[in-house]
Scaffold this motif. Sequence first.
Motif, mmCIF file in Angstrom:
data_model
loop_
_atom_site.group_PDB
_atom_site.id
_atom_site.type_symbol
_atom_site.label_atom_id
_atom_site.label_comp_id
_atom_site.label_asym_id
_atom_site.label_seq_id
_atom_site.Cartn_x
_atom_site.Cartn_y
_atom_site.Cartn_z
ATOM 1 N N GLU A 85 -25.224 -6.897 10.381
ATOM 2 C CA GLU A 85 -26.270 -7.393 10.678
ATOM 3 C C GLU A 85 -27.343 -7.680 9.522
ATOM 4 N N PHE A 86 -27.309 -6.642 8.656
ATOM 5 C CA PHE A 86 -28.442 -6.770 7.551
ATOM 6 C C PHE A 86 -28.140 -8.152 6.742
ATOM 7 N N ASP A 87 -26.780 -8.661 6.722
ATOM 8 C CA ASP A 87 -26.331 -9.593 5.805
ATOM 9 C C ASP A 87 -26.889 -10.957 6.371
ATOM 10 N N GLY A 140 -40.478 -3.857 21.242
ATOM 11 C CA GLY A 140 -39.301 -4.846 21.123
ATOM 12 C C GLY A 140 -39.886 -6.172 20.755
ATOM 13 N N GLU A 141 -40.973 -6.434 20.106
ATOM 14 C CA GLU A 141 -41.195 -7.830 19.699
ATOM 15 C C GLU A 141 -40.777 -8.168 18.415
ATOM 16 N N CYS A 142 -40.147 -7.284 17.539
ATOM 17 C CA CYS A 142 -39.564 -7.511 16.398
ATOM 18 C C CYS A 142 -38.191 -8.315 16.745
ATOM 19 N N LEU A 198 -33.206 -4.911 15.673
ATOM 20 C CA LEU A 198 -34.119 -4.220 15.041
ATOM 21 C C LEU A 198 -34.615 -2.903 15.925
ATOM 22 N N SER A 199 -34.502 -3.147 17.360
ATOM 23 C CA SER A 199 -34.810 -2.000 18.115
ATOM 24 C C SER A 199 -34.092 -0.799 17.845
#
Lengths: 326, 54
Positions: free
Chosen positions: A208-210, A268-270, A280-281
Amino acid sequence: MIDTMHRMIKKYLALEDVKYAIGYEKGSYGFRVSPSFAYTPEAVDRFTFSALCVNNLAVYPMLEEKLPLPRGQIAPKLKTVVLVKGCDSKALVQIIKEKGRTRDEFVIIGIPCKGVVDLAKLEARFPEVSGDAAITDDGFVITIDGVEHTVPRAELIAAKCERCEHPNPVIYDELLGEPVEPGEDTFDDVADLEAMSMEDRWKYWEKEFDRCIRCFACRNVCPLCYCKSCSGEELNPAWVRRSVNISENTAWNLLRAYHLAGRCIGCGECERACPMGLPLSLLNRKMARDVREMFDYTAGTNPDDKPVLTFYNPNDPEGFIKLVVI
Amino acid sequence: MKNLMEYVGIEPERVQMAWVSASEGARWAKMIHDVTDEIRQLGPMKQIPRREIP
């Protein structure tokens, strides 16, 4: 309900100490609804509200530009009318509690919310058409060119609404509509991830972070990310370097999750704003759940208590402190 | 912080916290020795390898 809303906002806009109103208006394409800013009563007629209104409007008062004033002059204290759903009102509670803004700067019009659609799911189901959506007791009613389609609630609802514990605004000056029965949040998604082994968890997050491109959309859309200077962009010292690689991406995402611990209200906007679709949640909800377990505190739900990480209680858990015995 | 690191799959032992007073020199030394020993056992971070600078 829309008419009542228009009348209500116009009533407030007519007051002298009210600067403008923030609401929703029909977007330019598809099902999109965009935030709308009304300085005049005529502009209020554009305002709408439906199950498509996903944006958290609590972010806009925090983004407002403060123009420089001549020396000695003080800006007049003007109010902002904000339209809030349950989750947005939690953001306002948290902002006011942290003294980011004061309560008397807002006129809060609360709308008990039955849930909003997940735009990604909606657009996948009805691609390249425009229309309107409403939520009723038996599901979403999607209107496209005058034709109504009824879709079961579970198929289109945003994940955050499925587990919403506060569909009714926590603070408000005026309430539009009847209160809604709240749900319950069990944090199953966090528990599922925790059940994985350490290596698997890292594999998951590495993937994910990648993908993160560090556009900072998550930060800009977040109503609680209102620091004037962000440690994600600071250059001296550079806590997070600008390069987009797994190391810096991990640092940035952990930094943000950590700074939002006990503050994230779970709108949950992010996750919605993220162009790369990072979950991100999951990060923020992990922190929210830990805070709830350790301090019995949920961000933004009680306007009268203090922010959890700003005060000390002798009963606070201290397991993280290493005991050094010589 | 430790919980969060564990959650994303990074060894939580890499962050440690202890209270040591300025007058407790021996305790401070012990603490630092303990931490370096523990980290040495863990070795370099596998998750985020250092980038080779060409």
